[in-house]
Scaffold this motif. Structure first.
Motif, PDB file in Angstrom:
ATOM      1  N   TYR A 573      82.059 -49.490   2.496  1.00  0.00           N
ATOM      2  CA  TYR A 573      80.847 -49.529   1.674  1.00  0.00           C
ATOM      3  C   TYR A 573      79.922 -50.650   2.142  1.00  0.00           C
ATOM      4  CZ  TYR A 573      77.880 -50.005  -2.466  1.00  0.00           C
ATOM      5  OH  TYR A 573      76.812 -50.088  -3.306  1.00  0.00           O
ATOM      6  N   ILE A 574      80.464 -51.847   2.340  1.00  0.00           N
ATOM      7  CA  ILE A 574      79.638 -52.974   2.772  1.00  0.00           C
ATOM      8  C   ILE A 574      79.079 -52.719   4.160  1.00  0.00           C
ATOM      9  CG2 ILE A 574      79.729 -55.417   3.410  1.00  0.00           C
ATOM     10  CD1 ILE A 574      81.659 -55.887   1.152  1.00  0.00           C
ATOM     11  N   ASP A 575      79.854 -52.087   5.033  1.00  0.00           N
ATOM     12  CA  ASP A 575      79.368 -51.779   6.371  1.00  0.00           C
ATOM     13  C   ASP A 575      78.180 -50.831   6.321  1.00  0.00           C
ATOM     14  OD1 ASP A 575      79.882 -51.637   9.439  1.00  0.00           O
ATOM     15  OD2 ASP A 575      79.832 -49.527   8.794  1.00  0.00           O
ATOM     16  N   GLN A 576      78.257 -49.832   5.433  1.00  0.00           N
ATOM     17  CA  GLN A 576      77.159 -48.896   5.319  1.00  0.00           C
ATOM     18  C   GLN A 576      75.897 -49.557   4.778  1.00  0.00           C
ATOM     19  OE1 GLN A 576      77.412 -45.327   6.302  1.00  0.00           O
ATOM     20  NE2 GLN A 576      78.917 -46.604   7.336  1.00  0.00           N
ATOM     21  N   VAL A 577      76.044 -50.541   3.937  1.00  0.00           N
ATOM     22  CA  VAL A 577      74.892 -51.199   3.328  1.00  0.00           C
ATOM     23  C   VAL A 577      74.287 -52.246   4.256  1.00  0.00           C
ATOM     24  CG1 VAL A 577      74.156 -52.677   1.416  1.00  0.00           C
ATOM     25  CG2 VAL A 577      75.694 -50.759   0.985  1.00  0.00           C
ATOM     26  N   THR A 578      75.142 -52.989   4.969  1.00  0.00           N
ATOM     27  CA  THR A 578      74.649 -54.141   5.734  1.00  0.00           C
ATOM     28  C   THR A 578      74.411 -53.855   7.205  1.00  0.00           C
ATOM     29  OG1 THR A 578      76.915 -54.901   6.178  1.00  0.00           O
ATOM     30  CG2 THR A 578      75.835 -55.721   4.182  1.00  0.00           C
ATOM     31  N   SER A 579      74.994 -52.788   7.765  1.00  0.00           N
ATOM     32  CA  SER A 579      74.851 -52.562   9.201  1.00  0.00           C
ATOM     33  C   SER A 579      73.418 -52.171   9.538  1.00  0.00           C
ATOM     34  CB  SER A 579      75.814 -51.469   9.670  1.00  0.00           C
ATOM     35  OG  SER A 579      75.524 -50.247   9.023  1.00  0.00           O
ATOM     36  N   SER A 580      72.973 -52.618  10.688  1.00  0.00           N
ATOM     37  CA  SER A 580      71.610 -52.342  11.135  1.00  0.00           C
ATOM     38  C   SER A 580      71.428 -50.856  11.394  1.00  0.00           C
ATOM     39  CB  SER A 580      71.293 -53.129  12.414  1.00  0.00           C
ATOM     40  OG  SER A 580      71.404 -54.515  12.187  1.00  0.00           O
ATOM     41  N   GLY A 581      70.300 -50.346  10.986  1.00  0.00           N
ATOM     42  CA  GLY A 581      69.984 -48.950  11.262  1.00  0.00           C
ATOM     43  C   GLY A 581      70.617 -47.959  10.338  1.00  0.00           C
ATOM     44  N   SER A 582      71.382 -48.414   9.326  1.00  0.00           N
ATOM     45  CA  SER A 582      72.042 -47.471   8.436  1.00  0.00           C
ATOM     46  C   SER A 582      71.063 -46.794   7.515  1.00  0.00           C
ATOM     47  CB  SER A 582      73.115 -48.187   7.611  1.00  0.00           C
ATOM     48  OG  SER A 582      72.503 -49.161   6.765  1.00  0.00           O
ATOM     49  N   GLY A 583      70.022 -47.518   7.115  1.00  0.00           N
ATOM     50  CA  GLY A 583      69.027 -46.923   6.229  1.00  0.00           C
ATOM     51  C   GLY A 583      69.571 -46.567   4.872  1.00  0.00           C
ATOM     52  N   MET A 692      61.729 -52.110  14.530  1.00  0.00           N
ATOM     53  CA  MET A 692      61.611 -51.176  13.407  1.00  0.00           C
ATOM     54  C   MET A 692      61.823 -49.745  13.870  1.00  0.00           C
ATOM     55  SD  MET A 692      58.543 -52.651  10.981  1.00  0.00           S
ATOM     56  CE  MET A 692      57.351 -52.934  12.289  1.00  0.00           C
ATOM     57  N   MET A 693      61.338 -49.427  15.056  1.00  0.00           N
ATOM     58  CA  MET A 693      61.483 -48.061  15.561  1.00  0.00           C
ATOM     59  C   MET A 693      62.940 -47.715  15.887  1.00  0.00           C
ATOM     60  SD  MET A 693      58.532 -46.747  15.367  1.00  0.00           S
ATOM     61  CE  MET A 693      58.903 -45.221  16.222  1.00  0.00           C
ATOM     62  N   ILE A 694      63.712 -48.690  16.301  1.00  0.00           N
ATOM     63  CA  ILE A 694      65.097 -48.408  16.680  1.00  0.00           C
ATOM     64  C   ILE A 694      66.082 -48.762  15.571  1.00  0.00           C
ATOM     65  CG2 ILE A 694      64.560 -48.735  19.112  1.00  0.00           C
ATOM     66  CD1 ILE A 694      65.809 -51.479  18.995  1.00  0.00           C
ATOM     67  N   GLY A 695      65.590 -49.203  14.404  1.00  0.00           N
ATOM     68  CA  GLY A 695      66.460 -49.403  13.249  1.00  0.00           C
ATOM     69  C   GLY A 695      67.082 -50.769  13.129  1.00  0.00           C
ATOM     70  N   LEU A 696      66.690 -51.741  13.976  1.00  0.00           N
ATOM     71  CA  LEU A 696      67.264 -53.081  13.849  1.00  0.00           C
ATOM     72  C   LEU A 696      66.724 -53.795  12.614  1.00  0.00           C
ATOM     73  CD1 LEU A 696      67.367 -54.434  17.516  1.00  0.00           C
ATOM     74  CD2 LEU A 696      69.273 -53.724  16.083  1.00  0.00           C
ATOM     75  N   TYR A 705      57.566 -41.780  12.102  1.00  0.00           N
ATOM     76  CA  TYR A 705      58.309 -40.542  12.280  1.00  0.00           C
ATOM     77  C   TYR A 705      58.581 -40.346  13.764  1.00  0.00           C
ATOM     78  CZ  TYR A 705      56.617 -39.704   7.551  1.00  0.00           C
ATOM     79  OH  TYR A 705      56.327 -39.812   6.217  1.00  0.00           O
ATOM     80  N   VAL A 706      59.813 -40.054  14.092  1.00  0.00           N
ATOM     81  CA  VAL A 706      60.227 -39.757  15.456  1.00  0.00           C
ATOM     82  C   VAL A 706      60.761 -38.330  15.463  1.00  0.00           C
ATOM     83  CG1 VAL A 706      61.724 -40.376  17.368  1.00  0.00           C
ATOM     84  CG2 VAL A 706      60.804 -42.171  15.880  1.00  0.00           C
ATOM     85  N   GLN A 707      60.052 -37.450  16.165  1.00  0.00           N
ATOM     86  CA  GLN A 707      60.400 -36.030  16.175  1.00  0.00           C
ATOM     87  C   GLN A 707      60.482 -35.477  14.740  1.00  0.00           C
ATOM     88  OE1 GLN A 707      60.798 -33.995  18.974  1.00  0.00           O
ATOM     89  NE2 GLN A 707      60.011 -35.773  20.085  1.00  0.00           N
ATOM     90  N   GLY A 708      59.565 -35.972  13.894  1.00  0.00           N
ATOM     91  CA  GLY A 708      59.507 -35.486  12.521  1.00  0.00           C
ATOM     92  C   GLY A 708      60.496 -36.130  11.567  1.00  0.00           C
ATOM     93  N   ILE A 711      61.959 -42.983   9.881  1.00  0.00           N
ATOM     94  CA  ILE A 711      62.828 -44.105  10.254  1.00  0.00           C
ATOM     95  C   ILE A 711      63.391 -44.809   9.025  1.00  0.00           C
ATOM     96  CG2 ILE A 711      61.581 -44.491  12.414  1.00  0.00           C
ATOM     97  CD1 ILE A 711      60.240 -46.916  11.067  1.00  0.00           C
ATOM     98  N   GLN A 712      62.823 -44.555   7.851  1.00  0.00           N
ATOM     99  CA  GLN A 712      63.334 -45.188   6.638  1.00  0.00           C
ATOM    100  C   GLN A 712      64.605 -44.527   6.133  1.00  0.00           C
ATOM    101  OE1 GLN A 712      62.296 -47.891   5.270  1.00  0.00           O
ATOM    102  NE2 GLN A 712      60.083 -48.065   5.067  1.00  0.00           N
TER     103      GLN A 712
END
Length: 820
Positions: A573-583, A692-696, A705-708, A711-712
């Motif tokens: 759970y914490i990994d999903q919340v804190t990892s970069s790019g998880s959104g 921001m584009m690569i999710g860091l 939007y990338v290919q529709g 990124i959020q």
């Protein structure tokens, strides 16, 4: 192509080759769960093969400790079997010719030596009662205020009686029975000393040993008592006992026996409990000799329950560390009932007790089992910093987000990483147990192997889960390593010099022990402690021993299983919340169950995000681009690769400074097939935009939007069609350039011949193919070669969008094309 290496393939190479990698052409769409898992597993196996020396050093640690225990055991055995502890010997001149013959036996031994001697015909000893010393015998106190007990003034002159409690359904019958237990006078037959002693009731305050070849009562400083109804003026009785060619002169002292009635068995039990207290140096404070409950005994039925002092018996391990003098207490009741039935002339004599014959033995101390709890705690828990540093290394070097950017999902990552560490830990523990068993440590050979397997398997799973959880709070390998090894040695030392005392103290609340065991290191220590204690016996621990109330292994297993599942869930759970790019937000689990997300076919391609428009003068081309984005957001059929809608990144002010605008409302539309370069001075926001584009990092407001895909919310889907070349080279130092491209190519769903061809073309395109450079470890590359490898990684698999952060160009770098 690289030249083939000489010699057969290694184990890791063969294992890697057995993994499925279909020869089919690459399929459209992102790689499947199985393909991603396969790619990561192959990479891990290759990484493991590169670090074989590290693994050897890891496995050598328990081997060295086990050998150290064996060495210490040999030294201890050598010291214990010196002359001071071996059976005594004497040179005997049997023929009178001046020549002597060496004879050994208990008759030539001191008390310290006698325990190792052969005893073919054990001595018969009088049966004894366990009687408290005069200063500990029961008297009236604040917590035992019975008037039938003597005043504590008797302790000053050592004249307190030895109290025996009795109860039953028939008070008068009880009085008769206890009246038959103790004679009124001392009788002695010099022709049959042993038989005459059996006519009397003898007792001692000394504790028996674990064997009865030498009765400790006759070889200690404690006096031997004769229990009588009343002690006369002459209360000393000299007795001579012939034993092993020696004569022992004993002066028996009289001890008055006081039998007092209690109304119920609960009253007897309460008084016995209150009269005994552990923790003080004198062991007893107000001790009772014994308690008798004659229950429903009558002329036709004899039924009695007997309380006796079992202080010297270690029930916690089902091992009898010392004998318990209870047989004489039973005989007194039986003899009293026989006299009640047949008269005082009839006696049920208890003449003697004797031990079994034994051969000569050696003094042994299983030193390995004594120290094993501390040593083996260090051995097992040292896997924790190993797993922790491996996870933090991927986080510090941003390798985890790099793999995620190339399409590796969280599911395959967790599955393969967890299974990978579990396999390493299992192999480590298997080698540990096998080696310990081979060199003959009782800790392993006596305890049931299935119990050891279950215990170790559960703990290493808990330890791996804990490492995943703790890794979320570290970003530096050095810090994680220091903290990890502090936990290793701190757990062992705190367990050995603090926690173990709580386990052994019966008065310490069990609930607090359970709370302390919520720390996994103490659960491990307690389990190893149980194994060590049982290995000191003769049969070790078996599954049936878990039913023993004094055995703590059952609660340890339950705590570790529950904690394993809880820690694993919390770590994920914490990994999903804190990892970069998880959104993912903090409430992502509830959002998942609360609403159903539409599929990509049902979701509109682009949506206008509500945002505050900057009220300021803009250049015409900027206003034109902003209007273009507005129109594209209203047209769902747009085929633009990237659309940025008023993208902002604001960093909060610190130390009284104002907010920092890194990206100030960027609107941008890039069609498919366009190569776009973003130029600007330092601090213009180029890196913040790409991050921001690569999710860091996440945008403060606005979106792109990338290919529709937004990124959020759809970063995982974006990664499957994006190639990223970060500003800094994110590479595994021990993997070669070819192995990097094979790994990332598989993540892009390349398989078989298509994968091999794509890797070779990528290596050629960045001039890393020839001269054996492709099969050289990345850690040995120059800065330019690492940069070219990063470019090849970003372009492999023909991504629909490729992003590269360029600090500056060098003349020797080959030009490349970024395609959108």
């Amino acid at each position: 192509m690289a030249e083939p290496s000489d010699g057969p393939a290694s184990f890791w190479t063969q294992a890697n080759a057995l993994l499925p990698d279909s020869m089919a052409e690459p399929s459209d769409g992102p790689a499947s769960f199985r393909t991603q898992a396969n790619a990561l597993l192959r990479k891990n196996l290759t990484f493991q093969r590169r670090n074989i020396m590290t693994n050897i050093r890891l496995v050598s640690f328990p081997v060295v400790l086990c050998l150290l225990l064996v060495l210490i055991q040999r030294l201890v055995d050598h010291e214990l079997n010196k002359g001071d502890l071996k059976c005594g010997c004497k040179c005997i001149n049997t023929k009178g010719d001046g020549q002597c013959k060496k004879e050994c036996g208990i008759q030539y031994s001191t008390i310290k030596q006698a325990g190792t001697c052969a005893v073919l015909n054990p001595r018969e000893w009088p049966p004894l009662l366990q009687i408290p010393a005069p200063q500990h015998r029961a008297v009236r106190t604040d917590f035992i205020p019975f008037n039938d007990l003597p005043n504590d003034s008797c302790r000053r002159i050592r004249s307190c009686p030895a109290t025996i409690l009795f109860t039953g359904s028939n008070h008068s019958l009880g009085e008769i029975l206890v009246g038959n237990m103790v004679p009124n006078s001392f009788t002695q037959n010099y022709s049959d000393i042993l038989g005459s002693l059996a006519q009397n009731v003898l007792g001692t305050a000394s504790w028996p040993d674990s064997q009865n070849y030498l009765e400790s009562a006759f070889f200690s400083d404690q006096p031997v008592y004769v229990v009588q109804r009343q002690c006369t003026g002459n209360s000393s009785f000299p007795v001579a006992i012939q034993e092993y060619s020696k004569t022992f002169q004993l002066d028996l002292s009289c001890a008055q026996g006081l039998f007092v009635w209690r109304n119920s068995s609960s009253a007897v039990n309460d008084e016995l409990y209150k009269g005994y207290r552990t923790g003080n140096t004198e062991r007893q404070i107000n001790e009772i000799v014994a308690g008798y409950d004659f229950l429903n005994t009558n002329f036709n039925n004899f039924n009695v329950s007997i309380w006796y002092n079992s202080t010297n018996k270690d029930d916690a391990r089902n091992e009898l560390r010392s004998l318990v003098r209870v047989a004489r207490s039973v005989n007194l009741a039986s003899n009293a009932y026989v006299q009640f039935l047949l008269g005082p002339a009839t006696k049920l004599l208890f003449e003697f007790i004797k031990d079994m014959p034994k051969p000569e033995t050696e003094v042994r101390l299983d030193f390995a089992s004594v120290l094993s709890t501390l040593f083996f705690t260090w051995v097992i828990i040292q896997l924790f910093p190993v797993v922790l540093t491996a996870l933090v290394y991927e986080k510090q070097q941003k390798l985890r987000i790099m793999m995620k950017m190339h399409g590796l999902g969280d599911g395959p990552y967790w599955l393969i990483s967890y299974a990978y560490f579990l396999c390493i830990s299992s192999i480590y523990m298997l080698c540990f147990v096998i080696f310990g068993s081979v060199i003959g440590l009782n800790f392993f050979t006596l305890n049931d192997y299935s119990m050891q397997f279950v215990f170790y398997f559960i703990y290493i799973n808990l330890q791996i889960s804990l490492a995943f959880l703790v890794a979320a709070f570290f970003s530096s390998v050095k810090t994680a390593t220091v903290v990890g090894y502090i936990c290793v040695f701190g757990t062992g030392l705190l367990g050995g010099f603090l926690f173990q005392f709580f386990i052994e103290d019966a008065s310490f609340p069990k609930g607090w022990i359970i709370i302390m065991e919520l720390y996994p290191g103490f659960s491990l220590y307690h389990g190893l402690y149980e194994f060590a204690q049982y290995s000191l016996g003769t049969h070790g621990m078996r599954w049936i021993d878990l039913s023993d109330s004094k055995n703590g292994m059952k609660e340890v297993l339950i705590i570790m299983v529950v904690e394993w599942l809880v820690v694993l869930f919390v770590a994920y759970y914490i990994d999903q919340v804190t990892s970069s790019g998880s959104g993912k937000s903090v409430m992502f689990l509830f959002e998942r169950f609360g609403k159903k997300h539409p599929s990509s076919s049902q979701r509109p391609s682009l949506q206008r995000q509500g945002s505050k428009v900057l009220v300021q003068m803009e250049k015409p081309d900027v206003s034109q681009e902003r209007e273009k984005v507005k129109q594209l957001l209203l047209d769902p059929s747009t085929n633009h690769a990237i659309v940025c809608d008023n993208l902002k990144k604001v960093y909060p002010g610190r130390d009284g400074n104002p907010e920092k605008f890194a990206v100030r409302g960027l609107s941008l539309a890039l069609p498919v097939g366009e190569c776009f370069g973003m130029l600007g001075p330092n601090g213009a926001g180029k890196t913040s935009f790409i991050n921001m584009m690569i999710g860091l990092t996440k945008p403060t407001t606005g979106t792109a939007y990338v290919q529709g895909l937004d990124i959020q919310t759809d970063m995982d889907g974006i990664y499957t069609s994006m190639g990223v070349c970060p500003q800094h080279d994110l590479l595994w130092e021990t993997l070669t350039g070819r192995e990097h491209l094979l790994f990332y190519g598989r993540l892009k769903n390349l398989k078989g011949s298509a994968l091999i061809q794509a890797v070779e073309e990528s290596l050629k395109s960045v001039n890393l193919f020839y001269g054996g450079v492709a099969d050289k470890q990345a850690g040995k590359y120059s800065g330019g070669m690492k940069r070219r490898l990063s470019v090849a990684i970003s372009l492999i698999g023909d991504p629909k969008v490729s992003l590269k952060r360029v600090s500056h160009f060098r003349k020797h770098q080959r030009p490349f094309k970024l395609t959108l």
